[in-house]
Design a protein around this motif. Structure first.
Motif, PDB file in Angstrom:
ATOM      1  N   GLY A  10     -35.738  28.270 -15.993  1.00 25.68           N
ATOM      2  CA  GLY A  10     -35.751  27.135 -15.084  1.00 25.68           C
ATOM      3  C   GLY A  10     -37.104  26.922 -14.465  1.00 25.68           C
ATOM      4  N   LEU A  11     -37.126  26.045 -13.479  1.00 25.53           N
ATOM      5  CA  LEU A  11     -38.365  25.713 -12.751  1.00 25.53           C
ATOM      6  C   LEU A  11     -38.310  26.381 -11.387  1.00 25.53           C
ATOM      7  CD1 LEU A  11     -40.957  24.066 -12.246  1.00 25.53           C
ATOM      8  CD2 LEU A  11     -39.488  22.167 -11.533  1.00 25.53           C
ATOM      9  N   VAL A  12     -39.311  27.209 -11.092  1.00 23.80           N
ATOM     10  CA  VAL A  12     -39.378  27.904  -9.817  1.00 23.80           C
ATOM     11  C   VAL A  12     -40.792  27.796  -9.268  1.00 23.80           C
ATOM     12  CG1 VAL A  12     -37.539  29.537 -10.381  1.00 23.80           C
ATOM     13  CG2 VAL A  12     -39.920  30.112 -10.907  1.00 23.80           C
ATOM     14  N   GLN A  13     -40.944  28.197  -8.025  1.00 29.46           N
ATOM     15  CA  GLN A  13     -42.267  28.202  -7.408  1.00 29.46           C
ATOM     16  C   GLN A  13     -42.889  29.593  -7.497  1.00 29.46           C
ATOM     17  OE1 GLN A  13     -41.603  26.721  -3.396  1.00 29.46           O
ATOM     18  NE2 GLN A  13     -41.971  24.611  -4.072  1.00 29.46           N
ATOM     19  N   ALA A  14     -44.195  29.629  -7.388  1.00 27.14           N
ATOM     20  CA  ALA A  14     -44.900  30.905  -7.406  1.00 27.14           C
ATOM     21  C   ALA A  14     -44.353  31.817  -6.308  1.00 27.14           C
ATOM     22  CB  ALA A  14     -46.391  30.681  -7.218  1.00 27.14           C
ATOM     23  N   GLY A  15     -44.134  33.064  -6.669  1.00 24.20           N
ATOM     24  CA  GLY A  15     -43.584  34.029  -5.738  1.00 24.20           C
ATOM     25  C   GLY A  15     -42.075  34.179  -5.814  1.00 24.20           C
ATOM     26  N   ASP A  16     -41.413  33.248  -6.483  1.00 23.77           N
ATOM     27  CA  ASP A  16     -39.959  33.301  -6.624  1.00 23.77           C
ATOM     28  C   ASP A  16     -39.544  34.324  -7.670  1.00 23.77           C
ATOM     29  OD1 ASP A  16     -39.141  29.760  -6.060  1.00 23.77           O
ATOM     30  OD2 ASP A  16     -39.651  31.409  -4.693  1.00 23.77           O
ATOM     31  N   SER A  17     -38.239  34.536  -7.749  1.00 17.44           N
ATOM     32  CA  SER A  17     -37.665  35.438  -8.741  1.00 17.44           C
ATOM     33  C   SER A  17     -36.715  34.684  -9.658  1.00 17.44           C
ATOM     34  CB  SER A  17     -36.895  36.570  -8.049  1.00 17.44           C
ATOM     35  OG  SER A  17     -37.754  37.358  -7.255  1.00 17.44           O
ATOM     36  N   LEU A  18     -36.518  35.234 -10.839  1.00 19.70           N
ATOM     37  CA  LEU A  18     -35.640  34.635 -11.836  1.00 19.70           C
ATOM     38  C   LEU A  18     -35.125  35.764 -12.721  1.00 19.70           C
ATOM     39  CD1 LEU A  18     -34.952  31.621 -12.305  1.00 19.70           C
ATOM     40  CD2 LEU A  18     -36.710  31.589 -14.075  1.00 19.70           C
ATOM     41  N   THR A  19     -33.877  35.655 -13.146  1.00 18.52           N
ATOM     42  CA  THR A  19     -33.325  36.653 -14.063  1.00 18.52           C
ATOM     43  C   THR A  19     -32.887  35.972 -15.348  1.00 18.52           C
ATOM     44  OG1 THR A  19     -32.551  38.084 -12.267  1.00 18.52           O
ATOM     45  CG2 THR A  19     -31.571  38.413 -14.438  1.00 18.52           C
ATOM     46  N   LEU A  20     -33.429  36.412 -16.452  1.00 18.99           N
ATOM     47  CA  LEU A  20     -33.040  35.916 -17.767  1.00 18.99           C
ATOM     48  C   LEU A  20     -31.979  36.834 -18.365  1.00 18.99           C
ATOM     49  CD1 LEU A  20     -36.532  35.040 -19.284  1.00 18.99           C
ATOM     50  CD2 LEU A  20     -35.057  33.648 -17.829  1.00 18.99           C
ATOM     51  N   SER A  21     -31.083  36.246 -19.124  1.00 21.65           N
ATOM     52  CA  SER A  21     -30.050  37.012 -19.823  1.00 21.65           C
ATOM     53  C   SER A  21     -30.165  36.771 -21.314  1.00 21.65           C
ATOM     54  CB  SER A  21     -28.655  36.588 -19.350  1.00 21.65           C
ATOM     55  OG  SER A  21     -28.480  36.844 -17.978  1.00 21.65           O
ATOM     56  N   CYS A  22     -29.805  37.784 -22.061  1.00 23.05           N
ATOM     57  CA  CYS A  22     -29.790  37.710 -23.528  1.00 23.05           C
ATOM     58  C   CYS A  22     -28.430  38.246 -23.960  1.00 23.05           C
ATOM     59  CB  CYS A  22     -30.922  38.537 -24.103  1.00 23.05           C
ATOM     60  SG  CYS A  22     -30.883  38.734 -25.899  1.00 23.05           S
ATOM     61  N   ALA A  23     -27.580  37.374 -24.441  1.00 27.39           N
ATOM     62  CA  ALA A  23     -26.214  37.754 -24.786  1.00 27.39           C
ATOM     63  C   ALA A  23     -26.007  37.755 -26.292  1.00 27.39           C
ATOM     64  CB  ALA A  23     -25.232  36.796 -24.132  1.00 27.39           C
ATOM     65  N   SER A  24     -25.221  38.730 -26.729  1.00 23.93           N
ATOM     66  CA  SER A  24     -24.838  38.804 -28.130  1.00 23.93           C
ATOM     67  C   SER A  24     -23.320  38.898 -28.210  1.00 23.93           C
ATOM     68  CB  SER A  24     -25.458  40.032 -28.790  1.00 23.93           C
ATOM     69  OG  SER A  24     -24.946  40.199 -30.095  1.00 23.93           O
ATOM     70  N   SER A  25     -22.768  38.321 -29.251  1.00 26.80           N
ATOM     71  CA  SER A  25     -21.314  38.326 -29.406  1.00 26.80           C
ATOM     72  C   SER A  25     -20.822  39.534 -30.181  1.00 26.80           C
ATOM     73  CB  SER A  25     -20.863  37.042 -30.104  1.00 26.80           C
ATOM     74  OG  SER A  25     -21.462  36.966 -31.395  1.00 26.80           O
ATOM     75  N   ARG A  26     -21.740  40.366 -30.665  1.00 24.02           N
ATOM     76  CA  ARG A  26     -21.362  41.475 -31.504  1.00 24.02           C
ATOM     77  C   ARG A  26     -21.586  42.824 -30.817  1.00 24.02           C
ATOM     78  NH1 ARG A  26     -23.183  41.401 -37.525  1.00 24.02           N
ATOM     79  NH2 ARG A  26     -21.631  43.058 -37.433  1.00 24.02           N
ATOM     80  N   ARG A  27     -20.642  43.741 -30.993  1.00 26.72           N
ATOM     81  CA  ARG A  27     -20.771  45.086 -30.430  1.00 26.72           C
ATOM     82  C   ARG A  27     -21.943  45.840 -31.034  1.00 26.72           C
ATOM     83  NH1 ARG A  27     -14.637  47.620 -29.941  1.00 26.72           N
ATOM     84  NH2 ARG A  27     -13.815  46.095 -28.461  1.00 26.72           N
ATOM     85  N   ALA A  28     -22.340  45.413 -32.229  1.00 26.79           N
ATOM     86  CA  ALA A  28     -23.465  46.079 -32.895  1.00 26.79           C
ATOM     87  C   ALA A  28     -24.739  45.985 -32.055  1.00 26.79           C
ATOM     88  CB  ALA A  28     -23.705  45.460 -34.267  1.00 26.79           C
ATOM     89  N   PHE A  29     -24.745  45.065 -31.108  1.00 26.83           N
ATOM     90  CA  PHE A  29     -25.893  44.905 -30.214  1.00 26.83           C
ATOM     91  C   PHE A  29     -26.219  46.203 -29.487  1.00 26.83           C
ATOM     92  CE2 PHE A  29     -28.976  42.427 -28.189  1.00 26.83           C
ATOM     93  CZ  PHE A  29     -28.897  42.479 -26.804  1.00 26.83           C
ATOM     94  N   SER A  30     -25.198  47.037 -29.277  1.00 26.52           N
ATOM     95  CA  SER A  30     -25.392  48.307 -28.579  1.00 26.52           C
ATOM     96  C   SER A  30     -26.228  49.282 -29.398  1.00 26.52           C
ATOM     97  CB  SER A  30     -24.039  48.936 -28.240  1.00 26.52           C
ATOM     98  OG  SER A  30     -23.353  49.297 -29.413  1.00 26.52           O
ATOM     99  N   GLU A  31     -26.381  49.031 -30.675  1.00 24.16           N
ATOM    100  CA  GLU A  31     -27.186  49.896 -31.539  1.00 24.16           C
ATOM    101  C   GLU A  31     -28.595  49.336 -31.738  1.00 24.16           C
ATOM    102  OE1 GLU A  31     -24.953  50.230 -35.125  1.00 24.16           O
ATOM    103  OE2 GLU A  31     -23.323  51.356 -34.205  1.00 24.16           O
ATOM    104  N   HIS A  32     -28.933  48.331 -30.962  1.00 24.84           N
ATOM    105  CA  HIS A  32     -30.208  47.646 -31.118  1.00 24.84           C
ATOM    106  C   HIS A  32     -31.144  47.912 -29.944  1.00 24.84           C
ATOM    107  CE1 HIS A  32     -29.151  44.340 -34.220  1.00 24.84           C
ATOM    108  NE2 HIS A  32     -28.282  45.328 -34.329  1.00 24.84           N
ATOM    109  N   ALA A  33     -32.417  48.104 -30.240  1.00 18.15           N
ATOM    110  CA  ALA A  33     -33.433  47.998 -29.209  1.00 18.15           C
ATOM    111  C   ALA A  33     -33.612  46.506 -28.925  1.00 18.15           C
ATOM    112  CB  ALA A  33     -34.740  48.614 -29.678  1.00 18.15           C
ATOM    113  N   VAL A  34     -33.934  46.190 -27.688  1.00 14.82           N
ATOM    114  CA  VAL A  34     -34.064  44.787 -27.288  1.00 14.82           C
ATOM    115  C   VAL A  34     -35.436  44.572 -26.654  1.00 14.82           C
ATOM    116  CG1 VAL A  34     -33.122  42.951 -25.848  1.00 14.82           C
ATOM    117  CG2 VAL A  34     -31.591  44.634 -26.886  1.00 14.82           C
TER     118      VAL A  34
END
Length: 127
Positions: A10-34
């Motif tokens: 999104g659009l934020v101002q300098a000094g603000d915080s933001l959290t990005l998410s990365c979602a996978s639909s597969r359990r195999a994601f647990s065997e992956h480095a991200v």
């Protein structure tokens, strides 16, 4: 192969915080480095942070060390990038990437070594 979808940009101002998410639909994601990479207009894609498949090890680019935190929730098949004290130079499209690894694999910051990529999410930091 797993499919990845980023969200939280999104659009934020300098000094603000933001959290990005990365979602996978597969359990195999647990065997992956991200990892998280970013690409600003006219610039090459650059490494931001990476986390091991068990979440026990992390690696950060010098430009974000101390401000960004990568984490993962295996139960939710989701990885996160908490970004604090954002700067205008953090403006970029942020990409999540993953690769299947063994438990003892060393962390890797090279984009070429990741074979699953999300479409990206835009982060814009205004001054």
């Amino acid at each position: 192969q797993v499919q990845l979808v980023e969200s939280g940009g999104g659009l934020v101002q300098a000094g603000d915080s933001l959290t990005l998410s990365c979602a996978s639909s597969r359990r195999a994601f647990s065997e992956h480095a991200v990892a998280w990479f970013r690409q600003a207009p006219g610039q090459e894609r650059e490494f931001v942070a990476t986390i091991s498949r068990n979440g026990g090890s992390t690696l950060y680019a010098d430009s974000v060390k101390g401000r960004f935190t990568i984490s993962r929730d295996k139960a939710k098949n989701t990885a996160y990038l908490q970004m604090n004290s954002l700067k205008p130079e953090d403006t970029a499209v942020y990409y999540c990437a993953s690769k299947r690894t063994i438990l003892t694999a060393p962390l890797n910051a090279r984009a070429e070594s990741f074979d699953n990529w999300g479409p990206g999410t835009q982060v814009t930091v205004s001054s």
